[in-house]
Design a protein around this motif. Sequence first.
Motif, PDB file in Angstrom:
ATOM      1  N   LEU A   1     -30.936 -55.505   6.695  1.00  0.00           N
ATOM      2  CA  LEU A   1     -29.811 -55.998   6.380  1.00  0.00           C
ATOM      3  C   LEU A   1     -30.137 -57.652   6.667  1.00  0.00           C
ATOM      4  O   LEU A   1     -29.483 -58.469   5.931  1.00  0.00           O
ATOM      5  CB  LEU A   1     -28.639 -55.729   6.816  1.00  0.00           C
ATOM      6  CG  LEU A   1     -28.194 -54.184   6.275  1.00  0.00           C
ATOM      7  CD1 LEU A   1     -27.194 -53.872   7.073  1.00  0.00           C
ATOM      8  CD2 LEU A   1     -28.091 -54.218   4.887  1.00  0.00           C
ATOM      9  N   SER A   2     -30.853 -57.882   7.755  1.00  0.00           N
ATOM     10  CA  SER A   2     -31.031 -59.362   8.075  1.00  0.00           C
ATOM     11  C   SER A   2     -32.391 -59.880   8.106  1.00  0.00           C
ATOM     12  O   SER A   2     -33.354 -58.773   8.079  1.00  0.00           O
ATOM     13  CB  SER A   2     -30.161 -59.749   9.582  1.00  0.00           C
ATOM     14  OG  SER A   2     -31.109 -58.816  10.316  1.00  0.00           O
ATOM     15  N   LYS A   3     -32.658 -61.078   8.088  1.00  0.00           N
ATOM     16  CA  LYS A   3     -34.024 -61.427   8.135  1.00  0.00           C
ATOM     17  C   LYS A   3     -34.216 -61.970   9.433  1.00  0.00           C
ATOM     18  O   LYS A   3     -33.411 -62.291  10.271  1.00  0.00           O
ATOM     19  CB  LYS A   3     -34.124 -62.860   7.345  1.00  0.00           C
ATOM     20  CG  LYS A   3     -34.151 -62.605   5.573  1.00  0.00           C
ATOM     21  CD  LYS A   3     -34.028 -63.912   5.056  1.00  0.00           C
ATOM     22  CE  LYS A   3     -33.782 -63.718   3.534  1.00  0.00           C
ATOM     23  NZ  LYS A   3     -33.530 -65.026   2.709  1.00  0.00           N
TER      24      LYS A   3
ATOM     25  N   ILE B   1     -37.994 -69.870  14.068  1.00  0.00           N
ATOM     26  CA  ILE B   1     -37.500 -70.338  12.640  1.00  0.00           C
ATOM     27  C   ILE B   1     -36.425 -69.466  12.434  1.00  0.00           C
ATOM     28  O   ILE B   1     -36.575 -68.041  12.282  1.00  0.00           O
ATOM     29  CB  ILE B   1     -38.427 -70.648  11.711  1.00  0.00           C
ATOM     30  CG1 ILE B   1     -39.285 -71.492  12.020  1.00  0.00           C
ATOM     31  CG2 ILE B   1     -37.994 -70.690  10.362  1.00  0.00           C
ATOM     32  CD1 ILE B   1     -40.532 -71.941  10.995  1.00  0.00           C
ATOM     33  N   ARG B   2     -35.209 -69.753  12.151  1.00  0.00           N
ATOM     34  CA  ARG B   2     -34.165 -68.774  11.914  1.00  0.00           C
ATOM     35  C   ARG B   2     -34.064 -67.953  10.513  1.00  0.00           C
ATOM     36  O   ARG B   2     -34.382 -68.884   9.600  1.00  0.00           O
ATOM     37  CB  ARG B   2     -32.641 -69.415  12.113  1.00  0.00           C
ATOM     38  CG  ARG B   2     -32.564 -69.984  13.587  1.00  0.00           C
ATOM     39  CD  ARG B   2     -32.108 -69.002  14.518  1.00  0.00           C
ATOM     40  NE  ARG B   2     -32.196 -69.344  15.705  1.00  0.00           N
ATOM     41  CZ  ARG B   2     -32.808 -68.773  16.812  1.00  0.00           C
ATOM     42  NH1 ARG B   2     -33.270 -67.590  16.767  1.00  0.00           N
ATOM     43  NH2 ARG B   2     -32.682 -69.208  18.082  1.00  0.00           N
TER      44      ARG B   2
ATOM     45  N   VAL C   1     -36.020 -84.235   2.269  1.00  0.00           N
ATOM     46  CA  VAL C   1     -34.856 -83.916   2.945  1.00  0.00           C
ATOM     47  C   VAL C   1     -34.305 -82.669   2.311  1.00  0.00           C
ATOM     48  O   VAL C   1     -33.957 -82.591   1.253  1.00  0.00           O
ATOM     49  CB  VAL C   1     -33.912 -85.240   2.873  1.00  0.00           C
ATOM     50  CG1 VAL C   1     -32.699 -84.838   3.668  1.00  0.00           C
ATOM     51  CG2 VAL C   1     -34.863 -86.354   3.269  1.00  0.00           C
ATOM     52  N   TRP C   2     -33.743 -81.836   3.085  1.00  0.00           N
ATOM     53  CA  TRP C   2     -33.113 -80.531   2.973  1.00  0.00           C
ATOM     54  C   TRP C   2     -31.805 -80.491   3.523  1.00  0.00           C
ATOM     55  O   TRP C   2     -31.640 -80.881   4.518  1.00  0.00           O
ATOM     56  CB  TRP C   2     -34.009 -79.450   3.312  1.00  0.00           C
ATOM     57  CG  TRP C   2     -35.223 -79.209   2.898  1.00  0.00           C
ATOM     58  CD1 TRP C   2     -36.608 -79.624   3.314  1.00  0.00           C
ATOM     59  CD2 TRP C   2     -35.675 -78.622   1.629  1.00  0.00           C
ATOM     60  NE1 TRP C   2     -37.797 -79.462   2.803  1.00  0.00           N
ATOM     61  CE2 TRP C   2     -37.232 -78.786   1.615  1.00  0.00           C
ATOM     62  CE3 TRP C   2     -35.116 -77.820   0.642  1.00  0.00           C
ATOM     63  CZ2 TRP C   2     -37.960 -78.246   0.609  1.00  0.00           C
ATOM     64  CZ3 TRP C   2     -35.990 -77.309  -0.305  1.00  0.00           C
ATOM     65  CH2 TRP C   2     -37.363 -77.491  -0.699  1.00  0.00           C
ATOM     66  N   ASP C   3     -30.791 -79.490   2.654  1.00  0.00           N
ATOM     67  CA  ASP C   3     -29.679 -79.340   3.318  1.00  0.00           C
ATOM     68  C   ASP C   3     -29.670 -78.019   3.894  1.00  0.00           C
ATOM     69  O   ASP C   3     -30.208 -76.995   2.968  1.00  0.00           O
ATOM     70  CB  ASP C   3     -28.686 -79.473   2.335  1.00  0.00           C
ATOM     71  CG  ASP C   3     -27.290 -78.546   2.526  1.00  0.00           C
ATOM     72  OD1 ASP C   3     -26.879 -78.694   3.936  1.00  0.00           O
ATOM     73  OD2 ASP C   3     -26.622 -78.162   1.851  1.00  0.00           O
TER      74      ASP C   3
ATOM     75  N   ASN D   1     -28.764 -68.784   5.282  1.00  0.00           N
ATOM     76  CA  ASN D   1     -28.993 -67.736   4.646  1.00  0.00           C
ATOM     77  C   ASN D   1     -30.671 -68.035   4.550  1.00  0.00           C
ATOM     78  O   ASN D   1     -31.690 -67.301   3.820  1.00  0.00           O
ATOM     79  CB  ASN D   1     -28.683 -67.202   3.342  1.00  0.00           C
ATOM     80  CG  ASN D   1     -28.788 -68.528   2.488  1.00  0.00           C
ATOM     81  OD1 ASN D   1     -29.491 -69.371   2.497  1.00  0.00           O
ATOM     82  ND2 ASN D   1     -28.245 -68.131   1.329  1.00  0.00           N
ATOM     83  N   GLY D   2     -31.324 -69.069   4.915  1.00  0.00           N
ATOM     84  CA  GLY D   2     -32.696 -69.378   5.052  1.00  0.00           C
ATOM     85  C   GLY D   2     -33.111 -70.093   3.409  1.00  0.00           C
ATOM     86  O   GLY D   2     -34.118 -70.621   3.482  1.00  0.00           O
TER      87      GLY D   2
END
Length: 556
Positions: free
Chosen positions: A41-43, A67-68, A230-232, A236-237
């Motif tokens: 269910l999770s990464k 890295i989350r 530049v990212w936001d 959830n990755g």
Amino acid sequence: MKKMSNIYESAANTLGIFNSPCLTKVELRVACKGISDRDALSKPDPCVILKMQSHGQWFEVDRTEVIRTCINPVFSKLFTVDFYFEEVQRLRFEVHDISSNHNGLKEADFLGGMECTLGQIVSQRKLSKSLLKHGNTAGKSSITVIAEELSGNDDYVEFSFSARKLDDKDFFSKSDPFLEIFRVNDDATQQLVHRTEVVMNNLNPAWKTFKVSVNSLCSGDQDRRLKCIVWDWDSNGKHDFIGEFSSTFKEMRGAMEGRQVQWECINPKYKAKKKNYKNSGIVILNQCKIHKMHSFLDYIMGGCQIQFTVAIDFTASNGDPRNSCSLHYIHPYQPNEYLKALVAVGEICQDYDSDKMFPAFGFGARIPPEYKVSHDFAINFNEDNPECAGIQGVVEAYQSCLPKLQLYGPTNIAPIIQKVAKSASEETNTKEASQYFILLILTDGVITDMADTREAIVHASHLPMSVIIVGVGNADFSDMQMLDGDDGILRSPKGEPVLRDIVQFVPFRNFKHASPAALAKSVLAEVPNQVVDYYNGKGIKPKCVSEYESSRTLAP
């Protein structure tokens, strides 16, 4: 006298020529694909740990950032390793899932590993292999390692970026921006150079200052294109794109001496669709500082002297020196292990010491005239001047003091580390690279003052000194490996970590049938880096710029 010089010569003759190999530093970058989590269910929150093999055991060398929530991580952190052409250097890359509330490996799930040699990565430049789970089963996940040789120029740059008026990508709060810098290679591929931290809920972020080597930033080519995005950040990755711009190191150097460089952050889709689109924010480089990295040769040629001190274990566990089974037994023509180790290491160190005078101490014996136990006595019995002339002088002092001592105990080495640290700390007042201290401790057993020794090493790690411990004889030295911070970080009993790894521990028995040159090479391999780390870390330049250094500087 004749016997003594014979011993000295026979030990010196077995040395062979100690030739430091041409050392190259290699930067390794790591990325993984298709990492599956135990929990569907999770990464996972992956982190890669690099281990190297030494004498059949794996030691952790370094690890990437975590890295989350990511199944295809590209890690920003580089591994820098020394490459020896003539050695097989075995590497192991382990991917672990590290839960956010705990950064240790105890609760971390092992997601897979890959073993190879450094030579394989260097020769292929890019190595991709399956990650193997326990039991060597291959899953669908893979790891890619890219190698890049650090050229002669290993200067590094310090950048400080901020931004203002970035586009807002979140409905209920402001964007959570982070910046990525990529180097565009000759074949148009892009290589991640650095990823900043995320600044939460802020359209005018100021990211933390960071350092990268000139080599990894632009391969020494100041006109090479750099792409910045530049990212936001999204939990959830799936991060949202805010905008991008291109630059070069040459342009970024405009932010030296208090000036700023600015770029418009552009979203090409918005630019194509919206008539009155200006930009998605402004990115500002507030500071660009170039730090010159000096090499071991720069310091030595600039006049830095290696101050070599010897400390010898005279505890009772060595056995009665008159008995041929004793580790201190003086054979007329065959040097004992103490002498072999002393000569092997001392011969090399004396080349870097102009006066060739070496303080030599003993510990763990009762000494005349009162026969009280001492843990830092001069083996020439001259406390005001414990120096011996050359390695031969140390050998002679060792042999003449043996009959006068009562071998005793316990095995305490903290006093001798503190004694050398006192000289090293006086050296720090000069604020220049003039003397670096190496303490060689020869001991036959596990030390009894482990807590005090850890404390002394943590203190010494802030000073211009390194400690080399050679274990003589067949004792169980497993506790001593703990002092050599390779397989984790050495801490004082109060929990304070060492500032830098300054201890090298080697059991002499590993080299019993090898040449003394092999022992010396193993023991002294880390010293050049320790010298460089100390002075560069303190921002201390070589005393005078040598011709060698001026021939390899980067033209502005």
